[in-house]
Design a protein around this motif. Structure first.
Motif, short mmCIF file in Angstrom:
data_model
loop_
_atom_site.label_atom_id
_atom_site.label_comp_id
_atom_site.label_asym_id
_atom_site.label_seq_id
_atom_site.Cartn_x
_atom_site.Cartn_y
_atom_site.Cartn_z
N GLN A 75 35.40 41.75 41.47
CA GLN A 75 36.15 41.85 42.37
C GLN A 75 36.67 40.01 42.57
O GLN A 75 35.20 39.32 42.73
CB GLN A 75 35.47 42.00 43.78
N VAL A 76 37.50 39.58 42.17
CA VAL A 76 37.94 38.70 42.08
C VAL A 76 38.91 37.57 43.33
O VAL A 76 40.23 39.00 43.70
CB VAL A 76 38.88 38.36 41.18
N GLY A 77 38.28 36.82 44.12
CA GLY A 77 39.69 36.50 45.41
C GLY A 77 40.33 35.50 44.98
O GLY A 77 40.74 34.81 46.13
N ILE A 87 37.71 35.59 32.67
CA ILE A 87 37.62 37.01 33.02
C ILE A 87 38.05 37.46 30.94
O ILE A 87 37.35 38.80 30.79
CB ILE A 87 38.25 37.09 34.02
N GLU A 88 39.37 36.99 31.19
CA GLU A 88 39.26 37.99 29.29
C GLU A 88 38.61 37.73 28.78
O GLU A 88 38.24 38.81 27.91
CB GLU A 88 40.88 37.41 29.44
N LEU A 89 38.03 36.86 28.98
CA LEU A 89 37.52 35.85 26.98
C LEU A 89 36.39 36.88 27.35
O LEU A 89 36.24 36.99 26.34
CB LEU A 89 37.39 34.63 27.51
N VAL A 90 35.62 36.98 28.50
CA VAL A 90 34.23 37.31 28.34
C VAL A 90 34.17 38.60 29.57
O VAL A 90 33.36 39.00 28.63
CB VAL A 90 34.04 35.57 29.95
N LEU A 91 34.29 39.33 29.71
CA LEU A 91 34.70 40.36 30.27
C LEU A 91 35.45 41.70 29.94
O LEU A 91 36.19 42.43 29.93
CB LEU A 91 34.28 40.68 31.68
N ALA A 98 39.89 46.35 31.63
CA ALA A 98 40.46 45.77 32.88
C ALA A 98 40.32 47.01 34.72
O ALA A 98 40.58 46.97 35.60
CB ALA A 98 42.32 46.16 32.94
N HIS A 99 39.70 48.14 34.45
CA HIS A 99 38.94 49.22 34.76
C HIS A 99 38.63 48.65 35.82
O HIS A 99 37.85 48.92 36.85
CB HIS A 99 39.24 50.35 34.50
N ASN A 100 37.92 47.58 35.48
CA ASN A 100 36.48 46.46 36.19
C ASN A 100 36.70 45.93 37.05
O ASN A 100 36.12 44.77 37.20
CB ASN A 100 34.52 46.77 35.01
N ILE A 101 37.69 45.53 36.91
CA ILE A 101 37.99 43.89 38.35
C ILE A 101 39.50 44.33 39.14
O ILE A 101 40.45 44.86 38.14
CB ILE A 101 39.23 43.34 36.26
#
Length: 190
Positions: A75-77, A87-91, A98-101
């Motif tokens: 979850q990104v604040g 976040i795209e590079l690593v995860l 995308a469903h995990n973010i």
């Protein structure tokens, strides 16, 4: 023993620390320099923040082995461009996973540092364990927000930009010199 060398972005180029993950049986290792190459040179503060935060989250959630990148939920604040790029590079956080973010910029704890959008507050979940991380005081201050708002990306004359780049490099040096476990407040989330 050879000394470590730094490039203009303050990134260690030899024996650089890495954020270690895995995908299936394939080990993955990302340096901060990888983060800068992907997010771009204007995102050196985001690269330092995310490097240290991912290091801290990995140690807390999976101290004995690298986390499986496809199972990390976040979850990104503060969804700034450098943060979301990393976040795209690593995860694979905007494509395959995308469903995990989740981006949540409202209703965040008031004790967390304010950002231009949202707050510097992140929740990581891995295999049933969830933690919240946010930077300790003294880093993401009103001065930081004013500098970014006024001078990024590459706004102002050469002298102004030189001063701003010096400010950014000083902040990166402070972030990278800190022990990740001392850089963030951590809370277990139910």
């Amino acid at each position: 023993m050879p000394m470590q060398q730094s490039n203009p972005y303050g990134v260690q180029t030899r024996h650089a620390p890495v954020v270690a993950l895995k995908e299936g049986d394939c080990p993955l290792a990302f340096t901060r320099e990888d983060f800068i190459r992907y997010a771009g040179p204007d995102q050196i503060i985001a690269s330092a923040l995310m490097f240290q935060m991912l290091t801290c989250a990995s140690s807390a959630l999976s101290p004995d082995e690298p986390m499986e990148r496809n199972e990390v939920k976040l979850q990104v604040g503060f969804p700034g461009p450098g943060v979301t790029d990393i976040i795209e590079l690593v995860l694979r956080g905007s494509t395959r996973n995308a469903h995990n973010i989740t981006i949540k910029t409202e209703g965040l704890p008031m004790e967390t540092p304010e950002a231009l959008i949202g707050r510097f507050y992140f929740e990581f979940e891995y295999r049933g364990r969830r933690i919240a991380l946010w930077p300790v005081g003294g880093y993401f201050t009103e001065e930081f927000r004013a500098q970014v708002k006024q001078f990024q990306p590459r706004k102002g004359d050469d002298a102004t930009q030189e001063a701003y780049q010096s400010f950014k490099h000083g902040m990166v040096a402070k972030l990278m010199a800190a022990d990740p476990s001392a850089l963030f407040h951590m809370k277990i989330v139910a």
